[in-house]
Design a protein around this motif. Structure first.
Motif, PDB file in Angstrom:
ATOM      1  N   GLU A   1      56.064  85.162  53.462  1.00  0.00           N
ATOM      2  CA  GLU A   1      56.502  84.483  52.234  1.00  0.00           C
ATOM      3  C   GLU A   1      55.635  84.917  51.051  1.00  0.00           C
ATOM      4  O   GLU A   1      56.137  85.139  49.943  1.00  0.00           O
ATOM      5  CB  GLU A   1      56.410  82.966  52.404  1.00  0.00           C
ATOM      6  CG  GLU A   1      57.471  82.383  53.311  1.00  0.00           C
ATOM      7  CD  GLU A   1      57.261  80.895  53.582  1.00  0.00           C
ATOM      8  OE1 GLU A   1      56.396  80.257  52.932  1.00  0.00           O
ATOM      9  OE2 GLU A   1      57.957  80.371  54.465  1.00  0.00           O
ATOM     10  N   ALA A   2      54.333  85.034  51.294  1.00  0.00           N
ATOM     11  CA  ALA A   2      53.419  85.459  50.227  1.00  0.00           C
ATOM     12  C   ALA A   2      53.746  86.884  49.777  1.00  0.00           C
ATOM     13  O   ALA A   2      53.737  87.173  48.580  1.00  0.00           O
ATOM     14  CB  ALA A   2      51.973  85.356  50.703  1.00  0.00           C
ATOM     15  N   LYS A   3      54.057  87.758  50.729  1.00  0.00           N
ATOM     16  CA  LYS A   3      54.402  89.143  50.375  1.00  0.00           C
ATOM     17  C   LYS A   3      55.671  89.186  49.525  1.00  0.00           C
ATOM     18  O   LYS A   3      55.758  89.959  48.572  1.00  0.00           O
ATOM     19  CB  LYS A   3      54.594  89.986  51.634  1.00  0.00           C
ATOM     20  CG  LYS A   3      53.304  90.317  52.344  1.00  0.00           C
ATOM     21  CD  LYS A   3      53.592  91.136  53.588  1.00  0.00           C
ATOM     22  CE  LYS A   3      52.348  91.407  54.389  1.00  0.00           C
ATOM     23  NZ  LYS A   3      52.621  92.172  55.601  1.00  0.00           N
ATOM     24  N   VAL A   4      56.639  88.351  49.876  1.00  0.00           N
ATOM     25  CA  VAL A   4      57.882  88.287  49.095  1.00  0.00           C
ATOM     26  C   VAL A   4      57.559  87.854  47.662  1.00  0.00           C
ATOM     27  O   VAL A   4      58.078  88.428  46.692  1.00  0.00           O
ATOM     28  CB  VAL A   4      58.898  87.325  49.756  1.00  0.00           C
ATOM     29  CG1 VAL A   4      60.045  86.995  48.820  1.00  0.00           C
ATOM     30  CG2 VAL A   4      59.417  87.916  51.060  1.00  0.00           C
ATOM     31  N   ASN A   5      56.666  86.877  47.520  1.00  0.00           N
ATOM     32  CA  ASN A   5      56.298  86.395  46.189  1.00  0.00           C
ATOM     33  C   ASN A   5      55.519  87.453  45.401  1.00  0.00           C
ATOM     34  O   ASN A   5      55.682  87.566  44.184  1.00  0.00           O
ATOM     35  CB  ASN A   5      55.494  85.100  46.299  1.00  0.00           C
ATOM     36  CG  ASN A   5      56.358  83.948  46.766  1.00  0.00           C
ATOM     37  OD1 ASN A   5      57.565  83.927  46.562  1.00  0.00           O
ATOM     38  ND2 ASN A   5      55.746  82.980  47.427  1.00  0.00           N
ATOM     39  N   ILE A   6      54.688  88.221  46.103  1.00  0.00           N
ATOM     40  CA  ILE A   6      53.960  89.321  45.442  1.00  0.00           C
ATOM     41  C   ILE A   6      54.956  90.354  44.920  1.00  0.00           C
ATOM     42  O   ILE A   6      54.856  90.831  43.790  1.00  0.00           O
ATOM     43  CB  ILE A   6      52.959  89.986  46.422  1.00  0.00           C
ATOM     44  CG1 ILE A   6      51.823  89.034  46.781  1.00  0.00           C
ATOM     45  CG2 ILE A   6      52.437  91.308  45.867  1.00  0.00           C
ATOM     46  CD1 ILE A   6      50.816  88.781  45.693  1.00  0.00           C
ATOM     47  N   ARG A   7      55.932  90.676  45.753  1.00  0.00           N
ATOM     48  CA  ARG A   7      56.938  91.675  45.342  1.00  0.00           C
ATOM     49  C   ARG A   7      57.785  91.162  44.186  1.00  0.00           C
ATOM     50  O   ARG A   7      58.204  91.930  43.315  1.00  0.00           O
ATOM     51  CB  ARG A   7      57.802  92.062  46.539  1.00  0.00           C
ATOM     52  CG  ARG A   7      57.019  92.865  47.571  1.00  0.00           C
ATOM     53  CD  ARG A   7      57.887  93.298  48.742  1.00  0.00           C
ATOM     54  NE  ARG A   7      57.055  93.868  49.780  1.00  0.00           N
ATOM     55  CZ  ARG A   7      56.900  93.352  50.996  1.00  0.00           C
ATOM     56  NH1 ARG A   7      57.543  92.260  51.337  1.00  0.00           N
ATOM     57  NH2 ARG A   7      56.124  93.930  51.881  1.00  0.00           N
ATOM     58  N   ALA A   8      58.030  89.861  44.157  1.00  0.00           N
ATOM     59  CA  ALA A   8      58.777  89.277  43.036  1.00  0.00           C
ATOM     60  C   ALA A   8      57.965  89.403  41.742  1.00  0.00           C
ATOM     61  O   ALA A   8      58.524  89.706  40.681  1.00  0.00           O
ATOM     62  CB  ALA A   8      59.109  87.820  43.328  1.00  0.00           C
ATOM     63  N   ALA A   9      56.655  89.200  41.838  1.00  0.00           N
ATOM     64  CA  ALA A   9      55.797  89.364  40.659  1.00  0.00           C
ATOM     65  C   ALA A   9      55.816  90.822  40.198  1.00  0.00           C
ATOM     66  O   ALA A   9      55.852  91.097  38.996  1.00  0.00           O
ATOM     67  CB  ALA A   9      54.373  88.922  40.976  1.00  0.00           C
ATOM     68  N   ARG A  10      55.813  91.749  41.163  1.00  0.00           N
ATOM     69  CA  ARG A  10      55.885  93.184  40.806  1.00  0.00           C
ATOM     70  C   ARG A  10      57.211  93.486  40.103  1.00  0.00           C
ATOM     71  O   ARG A  10      57.241  94.167  39.086  1.00  0.00           O
ATOM     72  CB  ARG A  10      55.769  94.052  42.065  1.00  0.00           C
ATOM     73  CG  ARG A  10      55.959  95.544  41.754  1.00  0.00           C
ATOM     74  CD  ARG A  10      56.122  96.395  42.976  1.00  0.00           C
ATOM     75  NE  ARG A  10      57.303  96.007  43.713  1.00  0.00           N
ATOM     76  CZ  ARG A  10      57.544  96.375  44.962  1.00  0.00           C
ATOM     77  NH1 ARG A  10      56.690  97.121  45.616  1.00  0.00           N
ATOM     78  NH2 ARG A  10      58.642  95.983  45.572  1.00  0.00           N
ATOM     79  N   ARG A  11      58.301  92.954  40.641  1.00  0.00           N
ATOM     80  CA  ARG A  11      59.621  93.190  40.048  1.00  0.00           C
ATOM     81  C   ARG A  11      59.668  92.666  38.614  1.00  0.00           C
ATOM     82  O   ARG A  11      60.152  93.347  37.708  1.00  0.00           O
ATOM     83  CB  ARG A  11      60.700  92.518  40.895  1.00  0.00           C
ATOM     84  CG  ARG A  11      62.123  92.802  40.408  1.00  0.00           C
ATOM     85  CD  ARG A  11      63.156  91.940  41.101  1.00  0.00           C
ATOM     86  NE  ARG A  11      62.885  90.537  40.814  1.00  0.00           N
ATOM     87  CZ  ARG A  11      62.718  89.600  41.747  1.00  0.00           C
ATOM     88  NH1 ARG A  11      62.783  89.884  43.015  1.00  0.00           N
ATOM     89  NH2 ARG A  11      62.468  88.351  41.402  1.00  0.00           N
ATOM     90  N   ASP A  12      59.131  91.467  38.394  1.00  0.00           N
ATOM     91  CA  ASP A  12      59.109  90.892  37.047  1.00  0.00           C
ATOM     92  C   ASP A  12      58.305  91.775  36.093  1.00  0.00           C
ATOM     93  O   ASP A  12      58.706  92.004  34.952  1.00  0.00           O
ATOM     94  CB  ASP A  12      58.518  89.480  37.068  1.00  0.00           C
ATOM     95  CG  ASP A  12      59.398  88.487  37.815  1.00  0.00           C
ATOM     96  OD1 ASP A  12      60.587  88.807  38.074  1.00  0.00           O
ATOM     97  OD2 ASP A  12      58.893  87.391  38.146  1.00  0.00           O
TER      98      ASP A  12
END
Length: 181
Positions: A122-133
């Motif tokens: 879940e944390a990795k998904v959130n990190i990738r979402a921050a990268r996408r933003d």
């Protein structure tokens, strides 16, 4: 560092903090006051964390002793621990609560290790979402020259890779702690 990368790093640091908070609640083989960190007690109509209502002590590494500041709240605290569904059985006495923390079975250890891995994913998904933003914000800004834009995108990816490695380290450490007998 650009404002885009600073915002992304701030979000990623928040993800790491959240991961560490979630992993604290997963129990290892030893008794720990952090096991009760998320338990909320209905104290005169307000949901209140246990650590604000009582002192939690670890005795001999296998037992938790909870001494409420207000003796009237002893039953409410015991009820909240039982209702929290964390696998602990509180025994209320006159002015304190004792909880014997049983040893974990190998099956339960494996289950908890999977739960830790799930928090990591879940944390990795959130990190990738921050990268996408961050990437989207960089691409939308047409004032940034092409070569600088490319450099910023690469820096954002490097930042993401570093935080993903950090997550892996944190989760691996927790899994080793859980699986150690």
């Amino acid at each position: 560092m650009s404002e885009y990368l600073e915002k992304a790093e701030e979000k990623m640091m928040g993800v790491i903090d959240n991961l560490e908070y979630n992993l604290k609640a997963i129990r290892t083989g030893r008794a720990s006051a952090q096991m009760l960190e998320r338990v909320q007690v209905d104290y005169y109509g307000a949901m209140t964390p246990i650590n604000q209502l009582s002192r939690v002590q670890v005795v001999e590494g296998t037992q938790l002793v909870i001494k409420p500041y207000d003796r009237q709240s002893t039953k409410a605290i015991a009820h909240a621990i039982a209702a929290a569904n964390i696998g602990l059985n509180p025994q209320a006495e006159a002015d304190m609560i004792r909880i014997n923390v049983p040893q974990l079975t190998q099956d339960r250890r494996n289950q908890l290790a999977k739960e830790a891995a799930k928090y990591g994913e879940e944390a990795k998904v959130n990190i990738r979402a921050a990268r996408r933003d961050c990437n989207d914000a960089i691409k939308k800004n047409k004032d940034i020259p092409e070569d600088e834009r490319k450099s910023l995108l690469e820096d954002c990816q490097e930042l993401t890779d570093q935080y993903i490695k950090d997550i892996d380290k944190i989760v691996d450490t927790k899994k080793k702690e859980i699986l150690a007998v």
